[in-house]
Design a protein around this motif. Structure first.
Motif, PDB file in Angstrom:
ATOM      1  N   ASP A 132      38.884  41.919  21.453  1.00 27.42           N
ATOM      2  CA  ASP A 132      37.934  42.000  22.558  1.00 27.42           C
ATOM      3  C   ASP A 132      38.658  42.011  23.898  1.00 27.42           C
ATOM      4  O   ASP A 132      38.249  42.704  24.837  1.00 27.42           O
ATOM      5  N   PHE A 133      39.734  41.232  23.989  1.00 26.89           N
ATOM      6  CA  PHE A 133      40.514  41.219  25.234  1.00 26.89           C
ATOM      7  C   PHE A 133      41.153  42.584  25.471  1.00 26.89           C
ATOM      8  O   PHE A 133      41.249  43.051  26.604  1.00 26.89           O
ATOM      9  N   ARG A 134      41.614  43.212  24.407  1.00 29.40           N
ATOM     10  CA  ARG A 134      42.194  44.554  24.536  1.00 29.40           C
ATOM     11  C   ARG A 134      41.163  45.535  25.086  1.00 29.40           C
ATOM     12  O   ARG A 134      41.444  46.301  26.016  1.00 29.40           O
ATOM     13  N   LEU A 135      39.976  45.500  24.521  1.00 30.26           N
ATOM     14  CA  LEU A 135      38.914  46.394  24.978  1.00 30.26           C
ATOM     15  C   LEU A 135      38.523  46.092  26.428  1.00 30.26           C
ATOM     16  O   LEU A 135      38.253  47.006  27.208  1.00 30.26           O
ATOM     17  N   ALA A 136      38.516  44.810  26.785  1.00 33.20           N
ATOM     18  CA  ALA A 136      38.159  44.413  28.148  1.00 33.20           C
ATOM     19  C   ALA A 136      39.200  44.925  29.146  1.00 33.20           C
ATOM     20  O   ALA A 136      38.848  45.453  30.207  1.00 33.20           O
ATOM     21  N   LEU A 137      40.469  44.774  28.827  1.00 31.34           N
ATOM     22  CA  LEU A 137      41.534  45.241  29.712  1.00 31.34           C
ATOM     23  C   LEU A 137      41.466  46.755  29.878  1.00 31.34           C
ATOM     24  O   LEU A 137      41.641  47.288  30.976  1.00 31.34           O
ATOM     25  N   ASN A 138      41.228  47.450  28.770  1.00 33.05           N
ATOM     26  CA  ASN A 138      41.120  48.908  28.819  1.00 33.05           C
ATOM     27  C   ASN A 138      39.962  49.335  29.718  1.00 33.05           C
ATOM     28  O   ASN A 138      40.101  50.265  30.526  1.00 33.05           O
ATOM     29  N   ALA A 139      38.840  48.654  29.589  1.00 35.97           N
ATOM     30  CA  ALA A 139      37.665  49.005  30.394  1.00 35.97           C
ATOM     31  C   ALA A 139      37.917  48.755  31.877  1.00 35.97           C
ATOM     32  O   ALA A 139      37.535  49.569  32.724  1.00 35.97           O
ATOM     33  N   GLN A 140      38.556  47.631  32.193  1.00 34.08           N
ATOM     34  CA  GLN A 140      38.844  47.337  33.591  1.00 34.08           C
ATOM     35  C   GLN A 140      39.742  48.405  34.210  1.00 34.08           C
ATOM     36  O   GLN A 140      39.604  48.747  35.372  1.00 34.08           O
ATOM     37  N   ARG A 141      40.662  48.925  33.414  1.00 32.50           N
ATOM     38  CA  ARG A 141      41.603  49.924  33.917  1.00 32.50           C
ATOM     39  C   ARG A 141      40.973  51.304  34.016  1.00 32.50           C
ATOM     40  O   ARG A 141      41.121  52.009  35.012  1.00 32.50           O
ATOM     41  N   GLU A 142      40.237  51.711  32.984  1.00 29.29           N
ATOM     42  CA  GLU A 142      39.765  53.086  32.913  1.00 29.29           C
ATOM     43  C   GLU A 142      38.413  53.320  33.588  1.00 29.29           C
ATOM     44  O   GLU A 142      38.175  54.396  34.137  1.00 29.29           O
ATOM     45  N   LEU A 143      37.546  52.332  33.538  1.00 23.67           N
ATOM     46  CA  LEU A 143      36.180  52.560  34.021  1.00 23.67           C
ATOM     47  C   LEU A 143      36.120  52.765  35.533  1.00 23.67           C
ATOM     48  O   LEU A 143      35.420  53.664  36.020  1.00 23.67           O
ATOM     49  N   ALA A 144      36.855  51.947  36.275  1.00 23.51           N
ATOM     50  CA  ALA A 144      36.852  52.090  37.729  1.00 23.51           C
ATOM     51  C   ALA A 144      37.396  53.461  38.140  1.00 23.51           C
ATOM     52  O   ALA A 144      36.901  54.083  39.082  1.00 23.51           O
ATOM     53  N   GLU A 145      38.412  53.940  37.412  1.00 19.20           N
ATOM     54  CA  GLU A 145      38.982  55.258  37.706  1.00 19.20           C
ATOM     55  C   GLU A 145      37.981  56.361  37.382  1.00 19.20           C
ATOM     56  O   GLU A 145      37.802  57.309  38.154  1.00 19.20           O
ATOM     57  N   TRP A 157      29.425  60.125  31.396  1.00 12.97           N
ATOM     58  CA  TRP A 157      28.898  59.493  30.191  1.00 12.97           C
ATOM     59  C   TRP A 157      29.500  60.119  28.935  1.00 12.97           C
ATOM     60  O   TRP A 157      29.834  59.415  27.983  1.00 12.97           O
ATOM     61  N   TYR A 158      29.636  61.431  28.924  1.00 16.28           N
ATOM     62  CA  TYR A 158      30.228  62.092  27.761  1.00 16.28           C
ATOM     63  C   TYR A 158      31.679  61.644  27.563  1.00 16.28           C
ATOM     64  O   TYR A 158      32.156  61.519  26.429  1.00 16.28           O
ATOM     65  N   THR A 159      32.371  61.396  28.671  1.00 15.23           N
ATOM     66  CA  THR A 159      33.740  60.889  28.586  1.00 15.23           C
ATOM     67  C   THR A 159      33.756  59.511  27.944  1.00 15.23           C
ATOM     68  O   THR A 159      34.599  59.222  27.081  1.00 15.23           O
ATOM     69  N   ILE A 160      32.818  58.664  28.340  1.00 12.84           N
ATOM     70  CA  ILE A 160      32.726  57.323  27.755  1.00 12.84           C
ATOM     71  C   ILE A 160      32.378  57.397  26.274  1.00 12.84           C
ATOM     72  O   ILE A 160      32.975  56.706  25.439  1.00 12.84           O
ATOM     73  N   MET A 161      31.425  58.237  25.936  1.00 12.43           N
ATOM     74  CA  MET A 161      31.013  58.361  24.537  1.00 12.43           C
ATOM     75  C   MET A 161      32.129  58.942  23.672  1.00 12.43           C
ATOM     76  O   MET A 161      32.175  58.710  22.468  1.00 12.43           O
ATOM     77  N   GLY A 162      33.051  59.680  24.307  1.00 17.20           N
ATOM     78  CA  GLY A 162      34.174  60.256  23.576  1.00 17.20           C
ATOM     79  C   GLY A 162      35.411  59.387  23.574  1.00 17.20           C
ATOM     80  O   GLY A 162      36.446  59.761  23.019  1.00 17.20           O
ATOM     81  N   SER A 163      35.325  58.210  24.190  1.00 18.62           N
ATOM     82  CA  SER A 163      36.449  57.264  24.217  1.00 18.62           C
ATOM     83  C   SER A 163      36.083  56.047  23.374  1.00 18.62           C
ATOM     84  O   SER A 163      35.273  55.216  23.800  1.00 18.62           O
ATOM     85  N   PRO A 164      36.648  55.900  22.179  1.00 21.53           N
ATOM     86  CA  PRO A 164      36.278  54.776  21.306  1.00 21.53           C
ATOM     87  C   PRO A 164      36.336  53.396  21.982  1.00 21.53           C
ATOM     88  O   PRO A 164      35.403  52.606  21.820  1.00 21.53           O
ATOM     89  N   GLY A 201      20.523  47.932  36.770  1.00 18.88           N
ATOM     90  CA  GLY A 201      19.767  48.493  37.880  1.00 18.88           C
ATOM     91  C   GLY A 201      19.970  49.970  38.121  1.00 18.88           C
ATOM     92  O   GLY A 201      19.295  50.574  38.946  1.00 18.88           O
ATOM     93  N   SER A 202      20.912  50.578  37.404  1.00 17.16           N
ATOM     94  CA  SER A 202      21.185  52.009  37.533  1.00 17.16           C
ATOM     95  C   SER A 202      21.852  52.497  36.259  1.00 17.16           C
ATOM     96  O   SER A 202      22.637  51.780  35.634  1.00 17.16           O
ATOM     97  N   GLY A 203      21.518  53.749  35.889  1.00 23.89           N
ATOM     98  CA  GLY A 203      22.141  54.338  34.712  1.00 23.89           C
ATOM     99  C   GLY A 203      23.336  55.207  35.065  1.00 23.89           C
ATOM    100  O   GLY A 203      23.905  55.881  34.207  1.00 23.89           O
ATOM    101  N   ASP A 204      23.748  55.167  36.337  1.00 17.42           N
ATOM    102  CA  ASP A 204      24.832  56.009  36.840  1.00 17.42           C
ATOM    103  C   ASP A 204      26.175  55.289  36.721  1.00 17.42           C
ATOM    104  O   ASP A 204      26.331  54.161  37.195  1.00 17.42           O
ATOM    105  N   ILE A 205      27.162  55.945  36.111  1.00 18.88           N
ATOM    106  CA  ILE A 205      28.493  55.360  35.949  1.00 18.88           C
ATOM    107  C   ILE A 205      29.198  55.183  37.285  1.00 18.88           C
ATOM    108  O   ILE A 205      30.080  54.330  37.430  1.00 18.88           O
ATOM    109  N   ALA A 206      28.801  55.952  38.299  1.00 21.50           N
ATOM    110  CA  ALA A 206      29.431  55.852  39.619  1.00 21.50           C
ATOM    111  C   ALA A 206      29.328  54.445  40.200  1.00 21.50           C
ATOM    112  O   ALA A 206      30.138  54.059  41.064  1.00 21.50           O
ATOM    113  N   GLN A 207      28.367  53.653  39.748  1.00 18.26           N
ATOM    114  CA  GLN A 207      28.203  52.295  40.276  1.00 18.26           C
ATOM    115  C   GLN A 207      29.426  51.423  40.010  1.00 18.26           C
ATOM    116  O   GLN A 207      29.674  50.443  40.727  1.00 18.26           O
TER     117      GLN A 207
END
Length: 247
Positions: A132-145, A157-164, A201-207
């Protein structure tokens, strides 16, 4: 919280153990002009794949060769057809496809790949202790970018769905089953967006470009994962007792 507070120190210590590989990569990658050059040097290939979280594919030489040779310019290329977009990122980064610009000789390329390799290896080693920590670190790094990328909301969203790894974080945080992947891709998109809107509060990844939003998602993911694991480890009677008592 402890991992977050000590992250820089732990990464620096971990990085020291990878110096031999990254120095070799920096020394040799400029000499790589073809896919064959890369494939025949297992040490270079290990760093190249590891930078994109694909280290386990080091023996899948035919598959990786095809991903690299076909590039990403052709919509019918293998990298464009695979659901895991890590292969697309790998192929795009090296630029071996027809009509594409090879990047192995560019200034800064070795540093770019080496840094990604160090980060991915750190996350993998953390994951051996707690996935879980691995997934959390990955999300912190990749999601903001990803949130800052100049692409449409659905494309993100398609990028997220295509990233395990990212998909696992969103599914858990939003309380969605992994079986969701069996549905039509557009139906999945609608469900993800609606669930995110209800919770954030929003379905937009830009948030997630906003300060604190990614941390909130990661905290929700870790909490939901811990609750799920805790409930699974209990007997039905114990779980019911906790629910009834409100604890």
């Amino acid at each position: 919280m402890f991992l977050s507070r000590t992250l820089e120190t732990q990464q620096a210590t971990h990085k020291e153990g990878l110096t031999s590989d990254t120095e070799y990569f920096a020394e040799k990658i400029g000499e790589v002009r073809t896919v064959d050059d890369l494939m025949k040097d297992r040490r270079l290939l290990r760093v190249a794949l590891g930078a994109f979280g694909l280290g386990e594919d080091v023996r899948n030489t035919y598959f990786i060769r095809k991903v690299l040779e076909e590039g990403v310019s052709n919509p019918d290329s293998l990298a464009n057809k695979l659901s895991d977009k890590s292969y697309h990122a790998l192929s795009e980064a090296f630029g071996f496809g027809a009509g594409e610009a090879r990047r192995t000789g560019l200034a800064g390329f070795a540093e770019e790949i080496s840094k990604a390799y160090e980060l991915n290896r750190f996350e993998i080693d953390v994951g051996e202790q707690n996935d879980d920590f691995r997934l959390a670190l990955n999300a912190q790094r990749e999601l903001a970018e990803l949130a800052k990328e100049e692409m449409g909301g659905n494309a993100k969203w398609y990028t997220i769905m295509g990233s395990p790894p990212l998909r696992a974080v969103f599914e858990t945080a939003l309380g969605l089953p992994s079986s969701l992947a069996a549905l039509d891709i557009d139906e999945q998109l609608t469900i993800f967006q609606e669930k995110l809107e209800r919770k954030f509060g929003s379905g937009d990844i830009a948030q997630f470009a906003e300060d604190g939003k990614t941390d909130k998602l990661v905290q929700t993911f870790l909490l939901q994962s811990e609750l799920k694991q805790g409930v699974q480890s209990m007997s039905p009677a114990s779980a019911a007792l906790i629910l009834v008592s409100g604890r």
